[in-house]
Write a protein that holds these residues in place. Structure first.
Motif, PDB file in Angstrom:
ATOM      1  N   LEU A 545       0.831  -1.196   0.000  1.00 29.31           N
ATOM      2  CA  LEU A 545       0.000   0.000   0.000  1.00 29.31           C
ATOM      3  C   LEU A 545       0.866   1.246   0.000  1.00 29.31           C
ATOM      4  O   LEU A 545       2.064   1.184   0.324  1.00 29.31           O
ATOM      5  N   PRO A 546       0.294   2.400  -0.367  1.00 35.44           N
ATOM      6  CA  PRO A 546       1.074   3.649  -0.320  1.00 35.44           C
ATOM      7  C   PRO A 546       1.603   3.922   1.083  1.00 35.44           C
ATOM      8  O   PRO A 546       0.941   3.637   2.087  1.00 35.44           O
ATOM      9  N   ALA A 547       2.800   4.487   1.154  1.00 38.76           N
ATOM     10  CA  ALA A 547       3.435   4.727   2.454  1.00 38.76           C
ATOM     11  C   ALA A 547       2.646   5.713   3.304  1.00 38.76           C
ATOM     12  O   ALA A 547       2.733   5.691   4.532  1.00 38.76           O
ATOM     13  N   GLY A 548       1.869   6.585   2.663  1.00 34.63           N
ATOM     14  CA  GLY A 548       1.105   7.560   3.430  1.00 34.63           C
ATOM     15  C   GLY A 548       0.000   6.964   4.271  1.00 34.63           C
ATOM     16  O   GLY A 548      -0.532   7.632   5.162  1.00 34.63           O
ATOM     17  N   LEU A 549      -0.357   5.697   4.013  1.00 36.29           N
ATOM     18  CA  LEU A 549      -1.425   5.070   4.793  1.00 36.29           C
ATOM     19  C   LEU A 549      -0.923   4.484   6.112  1.00 36.29           C
ATOM     20  O   LEU A 549      -1.744   4.107   6.950  1.00 36.29           O
ATOM     21  N   LYS A 550       0.371   4.390   6.298  1.00 37.81           N
ATOM     22  CA  LYS A 550       0.896   3.795   7.516  1.00 37.81           C
ATOM     23  C   LYS A 550       0.593   4.691   8.714  1.00 37.81           C
ATOM     24  O   LYS A 550       1.008   5.858   8.759  1.00 37.81           O
ATOM     25  N   ASN A 551      -0.163   4.161   9.658  1.00 39.19           N
ATOM     26  CA  ASN A 551      -0.567   4.886  10.873  1.00 39.19           C
ATOM     27  C   ASN A 551      -1.366   6.149  10.576  1.00 39.19           C
ATOM     28  O   ASN A 551      -1.511   7.007  11.446  1.00 39.19           O
ATOM     29  N   ALA A 552      -1.896   6.265   9.352  1.00 41.10           N
ATOM     30  CA  ALA A 552      -2.650   7.480   9.016  1.00 41.10           C
ATOM     31  C   ALA A 552      -3.932   7.574   9.833  1.00 41.10           C
ATOM     32  O   ALA A 552      -4.301   8.651  10.314  1.00 41.10           O
ATOM     33  N   PHE A 553      -4.624   6.445  10.006  1.00 41.99           N
ATOM     34  CA  PHE A 553      -5.867   6.487  10.777  1.00 41.99           C
ATOM     35  C   PHE A 553      -5.597   6.783  12.244  1.00 41.99           C
ATOM     36  O   PHE A 553      -6.312   7.570  12.875  1.00 41.99           O
TER      37      PHE A 553
END
Length: 872
Positions: A545-553
């Motif tokens: 997945l795109p790196a920006g989704l890591k811990n985004a939530f």
């Protein structure tokens, strides 16, 4: 004995009367028989059921053949639609029939004809004389005429008559015109399904279901104009839903009329959903419409029914301030804006989500991927995310049912909303847009609900069981085999869970029948698991997945929780409360996860278990960081250095954070507490940065909460803010106040670090350039005057620094969001390229195999084999 001439004339006259009675007047037959049931058409089943008696004026009743009447109705419907007959005051009416007609227009008559067609087809299937006579045997010519009649009727409603239908739904004296047109759609689809299923019944064996949807699709797509019916069915159903919304907004239409119109719209959507359950229909639809736009527009029409000025119960839209044109959601006592629909609007929304759930179950091609990858459907996908997030917000933040009783069909709408949210959040393309839309809502639910109320609502408590059990029409769901198996699994899990005595709602809820109590426990468990899966899906991340989704939530959730708190102490309390509620919620789901699932009933996958534990662990880590923030003190002057300690949720007598007090009967609707707003997002920018990193610069404040800011205003829950004098405070003033507080907190941290020797002393006069030895190029002012000047300079620069920091972070997050979108698009493109390469490889192998088979018999044309290595 020879007959006399008089006897011959009498017999001829009698024969002529008999023949006249056998002539079918289709106009009169439709008008007389469309309301009759089977047992009224045939008074006694012992008699010959092959004949139907049609009353006539001033003449003996005619005895017509059921077979001929059934076979001639499709052509009769086609003729009525093409010629627009019977028309009011038409000069040609006397040449069509000798009997008076009650229908005022052709569409009312066509609706009656389709109704009669359904009745006759059911009669031909149920009655032994007709079934044994082969009345419903395969007839390609009759099936072709029927498909043409249904297709033309759907096209008429979806096209030239759509404006008439919508316009007629606004006034009571014209509502009958809208209703007769609306009822054509479900009647036509049902007639087609009944007859084509009856034709296929002898070949496919006896079945308990009256409908064989695969046979219906085969009949449709073998017809030369069958593909046209795909768009016509979706568009006609969408027109009906739009008419229901218009009728709900009209003040002159009563609730009974709205319900009758919504009943027709619901029947149409139900039949279209059943068609989509057949793989042949789905693949033909995706071939005809590669990105599924027709089906998605129907889903969006169902979800738009609660748009302004309406709202999903128990909410209403009220003005936030006197004279303001921007309404906010507020919990109200009945009647709700959709109350007169008697649950019809909520049931239509549930049917729209059910259609989305069914389409999302197909793997090849994946519907959500096709929708997201299409240039024309990308905007529709964004609308789907926005409307779904709005429904989730209203479902999750619903006040207690004891104060605001649930509306009819609200429970079915709520459970389908959560099912659809879990489906969308499981798709990486939609997850990027769902995180900023759902983080403020989930923060409000988790951080502002005390543990007892949260457990009652979301951990199988009495509140959840009673609210879900009160809705007795819980029948709307995906009709696929997978969905039905999931329902059975939840029912078994609920039985085992409460048999073990784990659920708070295991005891009988007062005023709830045993069967409804059982249904309520089943659905309460499902909604608890669905909320757990929603949190897990939003938190999920892997290397593909795109790196920006890591811990985004997690970042957005923590920022939203901190933004809604008034001070650091409230922030710590809110974070503690959210962590406890998450743990209580997951404790229910973990009972049905590997490796020790209760009775081996697994509702949570192994990856879901790992992600839920990871989310809870990181949430507890965030709680410790907020608690150890240097500005939080448990008492006057207490801090970490004097052993004052940090507050713990379990040992604190927390205030009642339920935001829904019982309003007086005559009181105006009370707005909900703020979930988030631009002001709250700005406060989150400062508070989150101060809590998560002690020495962050002002220009870095705001990176976490900015993800929520652009999406928050789609659902505005914020009440008006007033100062101590009672005057309303503008959003700009609120923003400046919150940012100033955060800037002052940051300045206090820097001063504390300077005292500890970790930072160099600040330059008192920023406008004086410094030499290498730390002095100035001109003599510094006197101490008292210098300190005063420095303070003035800092105060003067505060607003400029805050403004520059806010602009910088807005630009930075905008760039980050663009990169995330580009990464998601590249991920989709890579997936499509891989699929294309796999298809090309498979096609190449197939071609090679075909070529070898063709060349095998022709030995002279075969290529010579290479000689073996090292031998003859």
């Amino acid at each position: 004995m020879a007959l006399t001439e008089r006897q011959v004339q009498a017999q001829l006259h009698s024969h002529a009367l008999e023949e006249d009675a056998k002539i079918i007047d289709y106009f009169n037959a439709v008008e007389q028989l469309h309301k009759l049931e089977i047992n009224k058409i045939i008074p006694k089943l012992k008699t010959d059921a092959r004949w139907a008696t049609v009353p006539r004026r001033n003449k003996p009743p005619s005895k017509v053949s059921v077979y001929k009447l059934l076979k001639g109705l499709p052509l009769h419907i086609l003729g009525c639609l093409i010629t627009k007959q019977p028309a009011p005051s038409s000069p040609h009416l006397s040449s069509l029939t000798d009997e008076p007609l009650q229908s005022t227009n052709c569409y009312e008559h066509v609706n009656k004809a389709f109704t009669l067609l359904c009745t006759l087809s059911e009669m031909c299937v149920e009655l032994p004389p007709l079934r044994e006579n082969g009345t419903m045997g395969p007839d390609p010519e009759f099936t072709s005429e029927l498909i043409d009649a249904v297709n033309l009727a759907l096209l008429a409603i979806a096209g030239p008559e759509s404006d008439t239908l919508t316009r007629s739904s606004t006034e009571r004296h014209t509502f009958s015109q809208a209703l007769c047109r609306a009822e054509i759609v479900p009647s036509a689809l049902r007639a087609l399904a009944l007859i084509t299923s009856a034709h296929a019944a002898p070949e496919r064996g006896h079945s308990s279901s009256r409908f064989h949807w695969s046979a219906v699709c085969e009949a449709m797509f073998t017809h030369p104009r069958g593909a046209t019916m795909i768009d016509a069915a979706f568009e006609a159903s969408r027109v009906l839903i739009r008419a229901v919304r218009v009728a709900l907004c009209s003040t002159s239409i009563s609730g009974d009329l709205v319900y009758s119109l919504a009943y027709a719209a619901g029947g149409a959507v139900e039949l279209v959903t059943a068609l989509c359950s057949a793989p042949l229909f789905y693949h033909s639809m995706m071939t005809h419409d590669p990105h599924g736009s027709s089906a998605l527009r129907l889903v969006l029409a169902s979800l738009a029914i609660h748009d302004e000025p309406l709202a999903a119960p128990p909410f209403s839209r009220v003005s936030s301030t006197p004279g303001s044109s921007r309404p906010v959601l507020a919990a109200t006592q009945p009647p709700y804006p959709t109350h007169k629909g008697q649950g019809a609007a909520e049931l239509l929304a549930a049917r729209g989500f059910a259609l989305l759930l069914l389409l999302g179950e197909y793997d090849s091609p994946m519907y959500l991927d096709e929708v997201f990858s299409g240039e024309g459907t990308r905007s529709l996908a964004e609308q789907l995310v926005g409307r779904s997030a709005a429904y989730v917000g209203q479902v999750l933040l619903r006040p207690p049912s004891a104060q605001f009783p649930p509306a009819t069909s609200e429970g079915q709408m709520a459970i389908n909303v959560l099912r659809a949210a879990e489906l969308l959040s499981d798709d990486s393309n939609f997850r990027v847009a769902l995180i900023p839309g759902l983080a403020p809502t989930l923060a409000q639910l988790l951080a502002h609900s005390d543990s007892s109320r949260f457990a009652s609502m979301w951990c199988l408590g009495e509140e959840a069981v009673s609210m879900m059990g009160l809705d007795s029409q819980l029948l709307v769901n995906s009709v696929s085999k997978k969905a039905l198996e999931t329902v059975d699994k939840y029912a078994a899990a609920s039985k085992e869970y409460h048999a073990k005595g784990l659920g708070m709602g295991a005891r009988q809820v007062a005023g709830l029948l045993p069967e409804l109590h059982k249904m309520g426990r089943h659905l309460a468990l499902e909604r608890s698991i669905l909320l757990s899966k929603l949190l897990v899906n939003l938190h999920y991340y892997d290397e593909t997945l795109p790196a920006g989704l890591k811990n985004a939530f997690l970042d957005a959730l923590v920022a939203s929780i901190l933004a809604a708190a008034r001070d650091p102490k409230s922030q710590a309390m809110a974070m503690n409360r959210a962590a406890v509620n998450i743990e209580n919620l997951f404790s229910v789901a973990w009972e049905f996860g590997p490796p020790d699932a209760l009775k081996k009933i697994e509702l949570m996958a192994e990856v879901d278990m790992d992600q839920s534990k990871d989310l809870l662990a990181k949430m507890k880590t965030a709680v410790k960081i907020v608690e150890n923030h240097p500005t939080i003190k448990t008492g006057a002057g207490a801090g970490r250095e004097n052993g004052g300690g940090m507050m713990k949720l379990a040992s604190q007598n927390l205030p009642d954070l339920r935001h829904f007090p019982q309003p007086p009967a005559s009181a105006a609707p009370q707005p909900l507490p703020p979930v988030s707003s631009v002001t709250a997002a700005a406060a989150a920018a400062k508070s989150a940065a101060d809590a998560m990193a002690a020495a962050v610069d002002v220009k870095a404040a705001g990176s976490e909460a900015r993800r929520t800011a652009p999406e928050v205003n789609k659902i505005q829950y914020s009440p008006p803010v007033h100062n101590s004098n009672g005057a309303a405070v503008s959003p700009q003033a609120q923003l400046l106040q919150q940012l100033s507080i955060g800037y002052n907190m940051h300045r206090q941290q820097q001063q504390q670090q300077q005292q500890q020797g970790r930072l160099p002393p600040p330059q008192l006069c920023p406008d004086v350039p410094a030499d290498d030895d730390g002095g100035g190029t001109r003599p510094p002012p006197p101490p008292e005057k210098g300190i005063k000047t420095a303070q003035q300079a800092v105060d003067k620069a505060t607003f400029a620094d805050i403004k520059n920091a806010a602009m910088a972070h807005m630009q930075a997050l905008h760039r980050q969001q663009q990169l995330m979108q580009v990464a998601a698009a590249q991920h989709v493109m890579r997936r499509q390229q891989q699929q294309q390469q796999a298809q090309q490889l498979q096609q190449r192998r197939h071609d090679e195999a075909s070529n070898q088979q063709e060349k095998a018999p022709e030995g002279a044309l075969q290529e010579p084999r290479p000689p073996p290595q090292g031998g003859d």
